[in-house]
Scaffold this motif. Structure first.
Motif, mmCIF file in Angstrom:
data_model
loop_
_atom_site.group_PDB
_atom_site.id
_atom_site.type_symbol
_atom_site.label_atom_id
_atom_site.label_comp_id
_atom_site.label_asym_id
_atom_site.label_seq_id
_atom_site.Cartn_x
_atom_site.Cartn_y
_atom_site.Cartn_z
ATOM 1 N N ILE A 78 3.083 2.227 2.276
ATOM 2 C CA ILE A 78 3.213 2.854 3.602
ATOM 3 C C ILE A 78 4.674 2.728 4.056
ATOM 4 C CG2 ILE A 78 2.263 2.942 5.967
ATOM 5 C CD1 ILE A 78 -0.241 1.569 4.874
ATOM 6 N N LEU A 117 0.806 -1.225 0.000
ATOM 7 C CA LEU A 117 0.000 0.000 0.000
ATOM 8 C C LEU A 117 0.835 1.269 0.000
ATOM 9 C CD1 LEU A 117 -2.323 -1.679 2.476
ATOM 10 C CD2 LEU A 117 -3.223 -0.619 0.411
ATOM 11 N N CYS A 167 0.728 -1.161 11.714
ATOM 12 C CA CYS A 167 0.705 -0.098 10.710
ATOM 13 C C CYS A 167 0.822 1.239 11.450
ATOM 14 C CB CYS A 167 -0.600 -0.157 9.933
ATOM 15 S SG CYS A 167 -0.883 1.321 8.959
ATOM 16 N N THR A 194 -6.366 8.210 5.993
ATOM 17 C CA THR A 194 -5.546 7.251 5.243
ATOM 18 C C THR A 194 -6.138 5.851 5.367
ATOM 19 O OG1 THR A 194 -3.756 8.557 6.178
ATOM 20 C CG2 THR A 194 -3.118 6.684 4.852
ATOM 21 N N CYS A 195 -6.582 5.512 6.585
ATOM 22 C CA CYS A 195 -7.122 4.159 6.817
ATOM 23 C C CYS A 195 -8.368 3.912 5.983
ATOM 24 C CB CYS A 195 -7.477 3.962 8.285
ATOM 25 S SG CYS A 195 -6.031 3.947 9.311
ATOM 26 N N LYS A 238 -8.189 -1.971 -0.400
ATOM 27 C CA LYS A 238 -8.004 -3.388 -0.059
ATOM 28 C C LYS A 238 -9.265 -4.189 -0.383
ATOM 29 C CE LYS A 238 -6.329 -2.858 4.197
ATOM 30 N NZ LYS A 238 -5.614 -3.014 5.460
ATOM 31 N N HIS A 290 -0.415 3.951 10.955
ATOM 32 C CA HIS A 290 -1.686 4.695 11.012
ATOM 33 C C HIS A 290 -2.662 4.124 12.028
ATOM 34 C CE1 HIS A 290 -0.141 6.916 7.758
ATOM 35 N NE2 HIS A 290 0.083 5.801 7.084
ATOM 36 N N CYS A 332 -7.268 3.412 2.389
ATOM 37 C CA CYS A 332 -6.582 2.118 2.356
ATOM 38 C C CYS A 332 -7.603 0.972 2.390
ATOM 39 C CB CYS A 332 -5.626 2.063 3.545
ATOM 40 S SG CYS A 332 -4.975 0.462 3.904
#
Ligand code: FES
Length: 303
Positions: free
Chosen positions: A83, A81, A223, A129-130, A137, A225, A133
């Protein structure tokens, strides 16, 4: 304390079961839980092609390992991703595990393959961001599963994840999410692949024991985040409750599945699903969020 099964010395104590296990019997208990969950909820069988969602963390690595060792037809899928170091390190862990164990692995890289940057997108869309993301996904796991004829997508969600999600959804009565919270989500559209969570009765700690005993390499870092995420606060609250009253998380989840979830079924049934006019994947809007991300990224890089 003695091992509850073989009466040798117990080395792992599970407070919610008031039981200790030696290493060997713990693995027996763990395997049994996974097998029972798969069978009880008719998740899949040995004929199914199972796509396992892999992040490189202990839960997904434990799931991949146990399903492969039990002889299921599994392929891992990992998404890079972008990151920073977190993504680079996790990809290394996943690729090395697949190579050492001769397992099939599909790797997708959102920057290289689709030109997507989750940081830029989250700024442009004013979304976390999550959340960007998560949309990417969900889209890619389903798309790959559908395009490559997988019958089911399996994720490593554990009891702590499920209880924290349920608490969050109950606190704000998110009816749509409550309707979909289940160890099995059957397909509701020909292009939506069934989703399952074979580890939903096992805790984070139990997954950790499993990977440690089996010497499975995994990424220890969370992660970046995840820091400050609400789900972490919910997990802390639930851990306190669990400490005072062992078994709280399991009761919360099982009683919701037995008695609570059915009250939200209509919400789920009434969702209007259609196919994205650009890519054909399932969405609730004319153009799916993934295609919107692609066009936003393209228009930004041209300007
Ligand atoms: Fe998606 Fe952390 S894994 S933002």
């Amino acid at each position: 304390m003695k091992c509850v099964r073989c009466k040798k010395k117990g080395v792992i104590y599970l407070k919610r079961h008031n039981a200790a296990f030696c290493q060997e019997c713990f693995l027996y208990y763990y395997k049994n839980q996974v097998k029972k969950n798969i069978k009880r909820h008719r998740m899949f069988d040995k004929k199914d092609k199972v796509l396992v969602v892999i992040s490189g963390g202990k839960d997904s690595m434990a799931l991949w390992h146990i399903l492969a060792s039990e002889g299921y037809n599994v392929t891992g899928m990992y998404i890079n991703l972008g990151i920073g170091q977190y993504s680079d390190k996790s990809q290394q862990v996943v690729e090395s595990f697949a190579q050492k164990n001769g397992l099939e692995l599909i790797v997708k890289d959102i920057k290289k393959e689709y030109g997507l940057d989750i940081y830029r997108l989250s700024k442009l869309l004013k979304r976390s961001t999550c959340s960007v993301c998560g949309s990417i996904k969900r889209y890619l796991f389903n798309k790959v599963a559908y395009d490559c004829w997988f019958s089911v997508v399996a994720t490593g969600h554990n009891l702590d994840d499920e209880a924290a999600t349920l608490l969050g959804n109950v606190l704000s009565w998110e009816e749509g999410y409550l309707a979909r919270q289940s160890p099995v989500l059957d397909s509701t559209h020909p292009k939506l692949v069934k989703k399952v969570k074979p580890l939903y009765t096992l805790t984070e700690r139990e997954n950790l024991y499993y990977v440690l005993i089996n010497k499975i390499e995994f990424l220890h870092d969370e992660c970046p985040h995840a820091v400050g995420a609400r789900s972490i606060l919910y997990k802390e609250v639930l851990n306190k409750l669990e400490e005072e009253s062992p078994g709280t998380k399991q009761r919360f989840i099982t009683s919701f599945l037995e008695k609570g979830r059915r009250h939200f079924q209509d919400v789920y049934a009434n969702v209007d699903l259609r196919e994205c006019k650009l890519c054909g994947q399932v969405t609730t809007t004319e153009v799916c969020s993934f295609c919107r991300f692609i066009s936003i990224s393209n228009s930004q890089s041209k300007s």
